[in-house]
Design a protein around this motif. Structure first.
Motif, PDB file in Angstrom:
ATOM      1  N   VAL A 240     -94.219 -50.349  25.852  1.00  0.00           N
ATOM      2  CA  VAL A 240     -94.271 -48.982  26.372  1.00  0.00           C
ATOM      3  C   VAL A 240     -94.426 -49.069  27.885  1.00  0.00           C
ATOM      4  CG1 VAL A 240     -95.523 -46.804  26.375  1.00  0.00           C
ATOM      5  CG2 VAL A 240     -95.267 -48.097  24.240  1.00  0.00           C
ATOM      6  N   TYR A 241     -93.529 -48.374  28.598  1.00  0.00           N
ATOM      7  CA  TYR A 241     -93.509 -48.414  30.064  1.00  0.00           C
ATOM      8  C   TYR A 241     -93.754 -47.017  30.620  1.00  0.00           C
ATOM      9  CZ  TYR A 241     -91.257 -52.979  29.396  1.00  0.00           C
ATOM     10  OH  TYR A 241     -90.957 -54.272  29.015  1.00  0.00           O
ATOM     11  N   ALA A 242     -94.490 -46.939  31.731  1.00  0.00           N
ATOM     12  CA  ALA A 242     -94.821 -45.660  32.355  1.00  0.00           C
ATOM     13  C   ALA A 242     -93.667 -45.163  33.217  1.00  0.00           C
ATOM     14  CB  ALA A 242     -96.072 -45.799  33.209  1.00  0.00           C
ATOM     15  N   THR A 243     -93.484 -43.830  33.244  1.00  0.00           N
ATOM     16  CA  THR A 243     -92.492 -43.196  34.109  1.00  0.00           C
ATOM     17  C   THR A 243     -93.178 -42.704  35.385  1.00  0.00           C
ATOM     18  OG1 THR A 243     -92.830 -41.024  33.099  1.00  0.00           O
ATOM     19  CG2 THR A 243     -91.158 -42.464  32.108  1.00  0.00           C
ATOM     20  N   SER A 244     -92.389 -42.203  36.310  1.00  0.00           N
ATOM     21  CA  SER A 244     -92.952 -41.784  37.605  1.00  0.00           C
ATOM     22  C   SER A 244     -93.815 -40.542  37.501  1.00  0.00           C
ATOM     23  CB  SER A 244     -91.820 -41.539  38.606  1.00  0.00           C
ATOM     24  OG  SER A 244     -91.014 -40.455  38.189  1.00  0.00           O
ATOM     25  N   ASP A 245     -93.641 -39.756  36.433  1.00  0.00           N
ATOM     26  CA  ASP A 245     -94.397 -38.510  36.296  1.00  0.00           C
ATOM     27  C   ASP A 245     -95.525 -38.619  35.269  1.00  0.00           C
ATOM     28  OD1 ASP A 245     -92.581 -38.773  34.247  1.00  0.00           O
ATOM     29  OD2 ASP A 245     -91.984 -36.665  34.202  1.00  0.00           O
ATOM     30  N   GLY A 246     -95.994 -39.834  35.017  1.00  0.00           N
ATOM     31  CA  GLY A 246     -97.132 -39.999  34.129  1.00  0.00           C
ATOM     32  C   GLY A 246     -96.803 -39.971  32.658  1.00  0.00           C
ATOM     33  N   ARG A 247     -95.524 -39.944  32.312  1.00  0.00           N
ATOM     34  CA  ARG A 247     -95.112 -40.034  30.909  1.00  0.00           C
ATOM     35  C   ARG A 247     -94.795 -41.491  30.587  1.00  0.00           C
ATOM     36  NH1 ARG A 247     -93.255 -35.139  28.824  1.00  0.00           N
ATOM     37  NH2 ARG A 247     -93.298 -36.279  26.832  1.00  0.00           N
ATOM     38  N   HIS A 248     -94.225 -41.727  29.406  1.00  0.00           N
ATOM     39  CA  HIS A 248     -93.957 -43.097  28.978  1.00  0.00           C
ATOM     40  C   HIS A 248     -92.650 -43.193  28.209  1.00  0.00           C
ATOM     41  CE1 HIS A 248     -98.311 -43.107  29.724  1.00  0.00           C
ATOM     42  NE2 HIS A 248     -98.137 -44.383  30.039  1.00  0.00           N
ATOM     43  N   ALA A 281     -91.827 -61.697  34.342  1.00  0.00           N
ATOM     44  CA  ALA A 281     -90.957 -61.200  35.410  1.00  0.00           C
ATOM     45  C   ALA A 281     -90.056 -60.089  34.903  1.00  0.00           C
ATOM     46  CB  ALA A 281     -90.115 -62.346  35.969  1.00  0.00           C
ATOM     47  N   VAL A 282     -89.553 -60.230  33.685  1.00  0.00           N
ATOM     48  CA  VAL A 282     -88.680 -59.196  33.120  1.00  0.00           C
ATOM     49  C   VAL A 282     -89.469 -57.916  32.864  1.00  0.00           C
ATOM     50  CG1 VAL A 282     -87.137 -58.610  31.213  1.00  0.00           C
ATOM     51  CG2 VAL A 282     -87.174 -60.947  32.112  1.00  0.00           C
ATOM     52  N   MET A 283     -90.678 -58.046  32.340  1.00  0.00           N
ATOM     53  CA  MET A 283     -91.520 -56.865  32.126  1.00  0.00           C
ATOM     54  C   MET A 283     -91.761 -56.136  33.441  1.00  0.00           C
ATOM     55  SD  MET A 283     -94.454 -58.269  29.554  1.00  0.00           S
ATOM     56  CE  MET A 283     -94.054 -59.191  28.072  1.00  0.00           C
ATOM     57  N   THR A 284     -92.036 -56.888  34.489  1.00  0.00           N
ATOM     58  CA  THR A 284     -92.293 -56.268  35.796  1.00  0.00           C
ATOM     59  C   THR A 284     -91.056 -55.539  36.297  1.00  0.00           C
ATOM     60  OG1 THR A 284     -93.930 -57.943  36.373  1.00  0.00           O
ATOM     61  CG2 THR A 284     -92.940 -56.726  38.187  1.00  0.00           C
ATOM     62  N   ARG A 289     -88.345 -50.288  37.306  1.00  0.00           N
ATOM     63  CA  ARG A 289     -87.184 -49.396  37.193  1.00  0.00           C
ATOM     64  C   ARG A 289     -87.532 -48.124  36.427  1.00  0.00           C
ATOM     65  NH1 ARG A 289     -85.674 -54.145  38.494  1.00  0.00           N
ATOM     66  NH2 ARG A 289     -83.609 -54.702  39.325  1.00  0.00           N
ATOM     67  N   ILE A 290     -88.201 -48.280  35.314  1.00  0.00           N
ATOM     68  CA  ILE A 290     -88.578 -47.079  34.558  1.00  0.00           C
ATOM     69  C   ILE A 290     -89.612 -46.273  35.336  1.00  0.00           C
ATOM     70  CG2 ILE A 290     -89.779 -46.283  32.467  1.00  0.00           C
ATOM     71  CD1 ILE A 290     -88.313 -48.445  30.917  1.00  0.00           C
ATOM     72  N   ALA A 292     -89.770 -45.754  38.384  1.00  0.00           N
ATOM     73  CA  ALA A 292     -89.201 -45.089  39.560  1.00  0.00           C
ATOM     74  C   ALA A 292     -88.588 -43.732  39.217  1.00  0.00           C
ATOM     75  CB  ALA A 292     -88.131 -45.983  40.191  1.00  0.00           C
ATOM     76  N   ARG A 293     -88.487 -43.416  37.930  1.00  0.00           N
ATOM     77  CA  ARG A 293     -87.826 -42.168  37.512  1.00  0.00           C
ATOM     78  C   ARG A 293     -88.739 -41.381  36.568  1.00  0.00           C
ATOM     79  NH1 ARG A 293     -82.883 -41.440  40.364  1.00  0.00           N
ATOM     80  NH2 ARG A 293     -81.863 -43.474  40.581  1.00  0.00           N
ATOM     81  N   THR A 294     -88.377 -40.109  36.385  1.00  0.00           N
ATOM     82  CA  THR A 294     -89.158 -39.242  35.514  1.00  0.00           C
ATOM     83  C   THR A 294     -88.768 -39.426  34.054  1.00  0.00           C
ATOM     84  OG1 THR A 294     -87.568 -37.422  35.608  1.00  0.00           O
ATOM     85  CG2 THR A 294     -89.267 -37.510  37.348  1.00  0.00           C
ATOM     86  N   ALA A 295     -89.596 -38.903  33.173  1.00  0.00           N
ATOM     87  CA  ALA A 295     -89.294 -38.943  31.743  1.00  0.00           C
ATOM     88  C   ALA A 295     -88.005 -38.190  31.447  1.00  0.00           C
ATOM     89  CB  ALA A 295     -90.453 -38.350  30.955  1.00  0.00           C
ATOM     90  N   ASP A 296     -87.808 -37.052  32.099  1.00  0.00           N
ATOM     91  CA  ASP A 296     -86.593 -36.284  31.849  1.00  0.00           C
ATOM     92  C   ASP A 296     -85.349 -37.061  32.261  1.00  0.00           C
ATOM     93  OD1 ASP A 296     -85.417 -33.722  30.996  1.00  0.00           O
ATOM     94  OD2 ASP A 296     -84.771 -33.590  33.091  1.00  0.00           O
ATOM     95  N   TYR A 297     -85.429 -37.805  33.351  1.00  0.00           N
ATOM     96  CA  TYR A 297     -84.294 -38.632  33.774  1.00  0.00           C
ATOM     97  C   TYR A 297     -83.949 -39.629  32.682  1.00  0.00           C
ATOM     98  CZ  TYR A 297     -81.600 -42.193  36.206  1.00  0.00           C
ATOM     99  OH  TYR A 297     -80.614 -43.100  36.549  1.00  0.00           O
ATOM    100  N   TRP A 298     -84.978 -40.314  32.127  1.00  0.00           N
ATOM    101  CA  TRP A 298     -84.704 -41.333  31.119  1.00  0.00           C
ATOM    102  C   TRP A 298     -84.276 -40.720  29.795  1.00  0.00           C
ATOM    103  CZ3 TRP A 298     -83.464 -45.528  33.104  1.00  0.00           C
ATOM    104  CH2 TRP A 298     -84.101 -46.030  34.230  1.00  0.00           C
ATOM    105  N   ARG A 299     -84.777 -39.542  29.506  1.00  0.00           N
ATOM    106  CA  ARG A 299     -84.323 -38.872  28.284  1.00  0.00           C
ATOM    107  C   ARG A 299     -82.826 -38.630  28.346  1.00  0.00           C
ATOM    108  NH1 ARG A 299     -87.606 -35.063  28.524  1.00  0.00           N
ATOM    109  NH2 ARG A 299     -89.213 -35.765  27.076  1.00  0.00           N
ATOM    110  N   LYS A 300     -82.345 -38.179  29.480  1.00  0.00           N
ATOM    111  CA  LYS A 300     -80.916 -37.935  29.653  1.00  0.00           C
ATOM    112  C   LYS A 300     -80.133 -39.251  29.732  1.00  0.00           C
ATOM    113  CE  LYS A 300     -81.714 -33.543  32.031  1.00  0.00           C
ATOM    114  NZ  LYS A 300     -81.732 -32.845  33.355  1.00  0.00           N
ATOM    115  N   ALA A 301     -80.688 -40.249  30.378  1.00  0.00           N
ATOM    116  CA  ALA A 301     -79.994 -41.528  30.514  1.00  0.00           C
ATOM    117  C   ALA A 301     -79.803 -42.215  29.171  1.00  0.00           C
ATOM    118  CB  ALA A 301     -80.777 -42.447  31.455  1.00  0.00           C
ATOM    119  N   PHE A 302     -80.771 -42.064  28.262  1.00  0.00           N
ATOM    120  CA  PHE A 302     -80.696 -42.723  26.959  1.00  0.00           C
ATOM    121  C   PHE A 302     -79.894 -41.918  25.944  1.00  0.00           C
ATOM    122  CE2 PHE A 302     -85.110 -44.598  28.008  1.00  0.00           C
ATOM    123  CZ  PHE A 302     -84.524 -45.643  28.708  1.00  0.00           C
TER     124      PHE A 302
END
Length: 374
Positions: A240-248, A281-284, A289-290, A292-302
Motif C-alpha cells: 500500500v502506497y500513499a498518494t499526495s493527498d493523504g489517500r492510498h 529501491a523499487v519500493m522507494t 511516483r505514487i 507525487a499524484r492524487t488519489a483521483d489521478y491514480w483512479r483515472k490512470a488505472f
C-alpha cells in the motif's frame, strides 16, 4: 414454480450470543431453517444494548438476528432450563457458545441433550476448543489472532502490528466452520441416523488462514519474518502506497504481465522489471511516483488497465460504486425503520425469497410447542 429453501423444516435452537454463533444461525435461517434464540431475561443478548439502535435493539443485533424468534429463559432456574431442554429434544441443531463446562453445569450439555435427542447436531463454538490447557481462558478475536502468530506477520514502519480491519477469527474461524460442519453433520445423519458433537475452536481454525506460512515452513522455507513476506510487505508488487493527498493505492500486481504494465504506467526504469535483490529501491521508486499524484489521478490512470492496483476506498465510496449494497431487496423492518440489511453469502437459488423481516422481540418462554408445523 416456487421451491422451498433447502433447510426448510430444519429446527435450530440457538443458545449463543454476540457474533460467531448468531451469524452462523442467521446463515442457516437464510437457507430456510427455523431458528429459535434463547436469551437472558431482561437485557437479553448483550448485543441488543450496542449503539446505534434500530428500534429497541442495536443495529448490530438486528442485522444478525432478523427472521429468528427469541425467548427469555433463566437457565439457572430448573423449571425454565427443563423447558429449554424440551425444545432441544425436538431440535435438529443446537448451537452454544459458553466456555467449556458451563453448559453442562446448566444441564444443557451435549450428553444431556443427546439423552433426549440422539440425532441432535450439537455445535459448540469456543476460542480454544473443548479440551486443553487454554479451554476455559477468556479471550476475544484480537487475542486469537495474536496467539496464532497471524497478527504479527504484518507490521508498520515502527515494527508494530496494526489492528485487523474486521473480526477475522469470529467469522472465518468461528461462523463459517460452524456452518460447514453443521451441514456436513446433517448429511452424515441422513446416512446413519446418528447425531454428533461439533467442537469448533476458533484458534485452531485460524491455521487455515495461515496456509501459506504453513506450506512455506513445511517446504523448508522457515517461519515468516514480520513485514517481509510476499504478501506482508516484502515485495514492491504487493504493498500500500500513499498518494499526495493523504489517500492510498493498493498495489497487488503479482503476476509479471500486471507488474510490467504497472511499471510502464509508473515510468519505472526497465531494470526494475525484475525487482529481486533490489526490492527496497523499487519500493522507494514506486512510493515516490505514487506519492507525487492524487488519489483521483491514480483512479483515472488505472481505469481500464490490467494492473491489479486500485485506490483504497472509503465505505462511502464503495457504496457509491455499487461494491457495497446497503439498499438490497432484503429489508430489515420495524417500528420507525425500513432499511436494507446484511447481504447474505447464501446463493439466491438456495435461500428464502427476499422480503421484509424484523428482528425478534424477546418474548416469555412459551409452555406449548414452539416449532413451526408441530
Amino acid at each position: 414454480m416456487t421451491t422451498l429453501p433447502p433447510l426448510s423444516g430444519l429446527r435450530v435452537l440457538d443458545l449463543s450470543t454476540l457474533l460467531p454463533g448468531p451469524l452462523a444461525t442467521l446463515l442457516l435461517a437464510e437457507a430456510g431453517a427455523d431458528v429459535i434464540k434463547i436469551e437472558r431475561p431482561g437485557q437479553g443478548d448483550e448485543m441488543r444494548a450496542y449503539r446505534p439502535k434500530l428500534g429497541e435493539a442495536s443495529a448490530n443485533y438486528a442485522v444478525l438476528n432478523r427472521g429468528k424468534r427469541a425467548y427469555a429463559a433463566n437457565l439457572k432456574n430448573p423449571v425454565e432450563r427443563d423447558r429449554v431442554l424440551e425444545m432441544a429434544a425436538a431440535a435438529d441443531v443446537v448451537v452454544e457458545q459458553f466456555r467449556p463446562g458451563v453448559v453442562e453445569r446448566l444441564g444443557l450439555g451435549y450428553q444431556q441433550v443427546r439423552a433426549v435427542n440422539p440425532g441432535v447436531i450439537y455445535c459448540s463454538i469456543t476460542g480454544y476448543g473443548q479440551h486443553g490447557p487454554n479451554a476455559t481462558r477468556a479471550a476475544h478475536d484480537l487475542n486469537y489472532l495474536a496467539e496464532t502468530g497471524l497478527l504479527g506477520v504484518v507490521v508498520d514502519r515502527g515494527g508494530n502490528p496494526p489492528l485487523p480491519p474486521t473480526v477475522l477469527a469470529d467469522i472465518a474461524a468461528g461462523t463459517y466452520p460452524a456452518v460447514m460442519n453443521i451441514l456436513l453433520a446433517l448429511r452424515q445423519r441422513d446416512a446413519t441416523g446418528e447425531g454428533c458433537h461439533l467442537d469448533i475452536g476458533m484458534t485452531r481454525n485460524l491455521q487455515l488462514l495461515a496456509y501459506g506460512y504453513f506450506a512455506t515452513h513445511q517446504g523448508g522455507g522457515g517461519w515468516p519474518a514480520p513485514g517481509s513476506e510476499l504478501l506482508t510487505g516484502g515485495s514492491p508488487r504487493y504493498r500500500v502506497y500513499a498518494t499526495s493527498d493523504g489517500r492510498h493505492v493498493a498495489v497487488a500486481a503479482l503476476e509479471q504481465r500486471f507488474w510490467e504494465r504497472l511499471a510502464h504506467l509508473l515510468e519505472l526504469p526497465e531494470e526494475y522489471l525484475d525487482e529481486r535483490g533490489q526490492e527496497s529501491a523499487v519500493m522507494t521508486a514506486i512510493a515516490d511516483r505514487i506519492g507525487a499524484r492524487t488519489a483521483d489521478y491514480w483512479r483515472k490512470a488505472f481505469d481500464g488497465e490490467d494492473v491489479c492496483s486500485v485506490v483504497v476506498a472509503t465505505f462511502e465510496e464503495a457504496v457509491a460504486a455499487g461494491l457495497v449494497d446497503i439498499d438490497s431487496e432484503d429489508r430489515l423492518t420495524g417500528e420507525g425503520f425500513d432499511v436494507g440489511t446484511l447481504p447474505s453469502p447464501v446463493d439466491a437459488d438456495l435461500r428464502r425469497p427476499p422480503g421484509r423481516l424484523g428482528y425478534p422481540e424477546l418474548g416469555p418462554l412459551p409452555d406449548g410447542p414452539v416449532w413451526r408445523g408441530r
